[in-house]
Design an enzyme around this catalytic site. Structure first.
Site, mmCIF file in Angstrom:
data_model
loop_
_atom_site.group_PDB
_atom_site.id
_atom_site.type_symbol
_atom_site.label_atom_id
_atom_site.label_comp_id
_atom_site.label_asym_id
_atom_site.label_seq_id
_atom_site.Cartn_x
_atom_site.Cartn_y
_atom_site.Cartn_z
ATOM 1 N N GLY A 12 0.785 -1.233 0.000
ATOM 2 C CA GLY A 12 0.000 0.000 0.000
ATOM 3 C C GLY A 12 0.814 1.279 0.000
ATOM 4 O O GLY A 12 0.310 2.334 0.402
ATOM 5 N N HIS A 110 1.610 0.459 -13.296
ATOM 6 C CA HIS A 110 2.383 -0.750 -13.571
ATOM 7 C C HIS A 110 3.872 -0.389 -13.534
ATOM 8 O O HIS A 110 4.272 0.621 -14.115
ATOM 9 C CB HIS A 110 1.994 -1.313 -14.948
ATOM 10 C CG HIS A 110 2.698 -2.587 -15.252
ATOM 11 N ND1 HIS A 110 2.329 -3.784 -14.678
ATOM 12 C CD2 HIS A 110 3.778 -2.856 -16.038
ATOM 13 C CE1 HIS A 110 3.145 -4.744 -15.111
ATOM 14 N NE2 HIS A 110 4.023 -4.197 -15.927
HETATM 15 C C1 GRF Z 1 3.721 -1.373 -7.367
HETATM 16 O O1 GRF Z 1 4.995 -1.656 -7.877
HETATM 17 C C2 GRF Z 1 2.709 -1.245 -8.478
HETATM 18 O O2 GRF Z 1 3.237 -0.686 -9.648
HETATM 19 C C3 GRF Z 1 2.342 -2.681 -8.733
HETATM 20 O O3 GRF Z 1 2.297 -3.253 -7.452
HETATM 21 C C4 GRF Z 1 3.172 -2.549 -6.570
HETATM 22 C C5 GRF Z 1 2.368 -2.110 -5.393
HETATM 23 O O4 GRF Z 1 3.166 -1.526 -4.416
HETATM 24 N N1 GRF Z 1 1.111 -2.767 -9.500
HETATM 25 P P1 GRF Z 1 2.494 -0.810 -3.177
HETATM 26 O O5 GRF Z 1 1.532 -1.812 -2.572
HETATM 27 O O6 GRF Z 1 1.805 0.409 -3.666
HETATM 28 O O7 GRF Z 1 3.633 -0.492 -2.244
#
Ligand code: GRF
Length: 202
Positions: A12, A110
């Site tokens: 998150g 992404h």
């Molecule tokens: C991020 O790298 C996002 O791009 C991918 O999942 C990860 C989530 O990270 N879809 P976080 O939970 O926001 O720290």
């Protein structure tokens, strides 16, 4: 005031950054968080920010959304009058029914420069492929995975990285900037679509 639902499955950090940056910038947004995982680390982070968290009723490791979870989300979005959905590390495919209802209102981030390295572990894919530049992409959701119209891309030099984890950290930092920049574009309606090209206005 806009109502924004952030969907998470894990840490998150993007969710936390979006909420903190929006508050610092005094944006008029009421956030709520949806997690498909009852033990996602992001849940505590959301609660610490005073944001209400909704957990999907049916836990499963499948990429597909069960009909019970789909109905739960549809009801929640309606009840809360949600304007936009931001996916932030949400590990489920959003169903067609919800995409149809929220056309160009569901956004994802992404961790690669799409269309390179779609799918899981994009940072590891980029590291192992040996690309010198990677980055992140903020895009609208369509029915495929990581294929929707691109709103923003931020590049990152990863040529000096010694591990996939290093790539991950570098990209995560720019994700936080890119996602907030994209949120502003969306809130201000500073875009239009031509084919699959998202054209940004000043
Ligand atoms: C991020 O790298 C996002 O791009 C991918 O999942 C990860 C989530 O990270 N879809 P976080 O939970 O926001 O720290």
């Amino acid at each position: 005031m806009k109502k924004i639902a952030i969907f998470i499955s894990g840490t998150g950090s993007n969710m936390e950054s979006l909420i903190s940056k929006s508050r610092s910038a005094d944006l008029d947004i009421d956030f709520l968080v949806v997690s498909d995982k009852p033990d996602a680390a992001g849940i505590e982070r959301a609660k610490a920010l005073g944001v209400k968290v909704h957990i999907l009723p049916e836990a499963s490791d499948s990429w597909r959304m069960s009909s019970m979870n789909e109905k739960f989300i549809a009801d929640l979005l309606e009840k809360e009058s949600v304007d936009f959905i931001l996916l932030a590390g949400f590990m489920k495919i959003v169903s067609k029914k919800i995409i149809d209802k929220f056309k160009m209102k569901i956004i994802n981030i992404h961790p690669s420069l799409l269309p390179s390295f779609r799918g899981k572990d994009a940072q590891k894919q980029a590291f192992e492929y040996g690309v010198k530049v990677s980055g992140c992409t903020v895009h609208f959701i369509d029915e495929e995975v990581d294929t929707g119209p691109i709103i923003l891309q931020f590049p990152a030099d990863i040529s000096e990285c010694k591990s996939a984890d290093e790539v991950k950290n570098i990209i995560l930092n720019i994700e936080h900037e890119a996602y907030f920049a994209a949120l502003n574009i969306i809130l201000e309606g500073r875009w239009r679509i031509e084919g699959r090209r998202v054209i940004l206005n000043d």
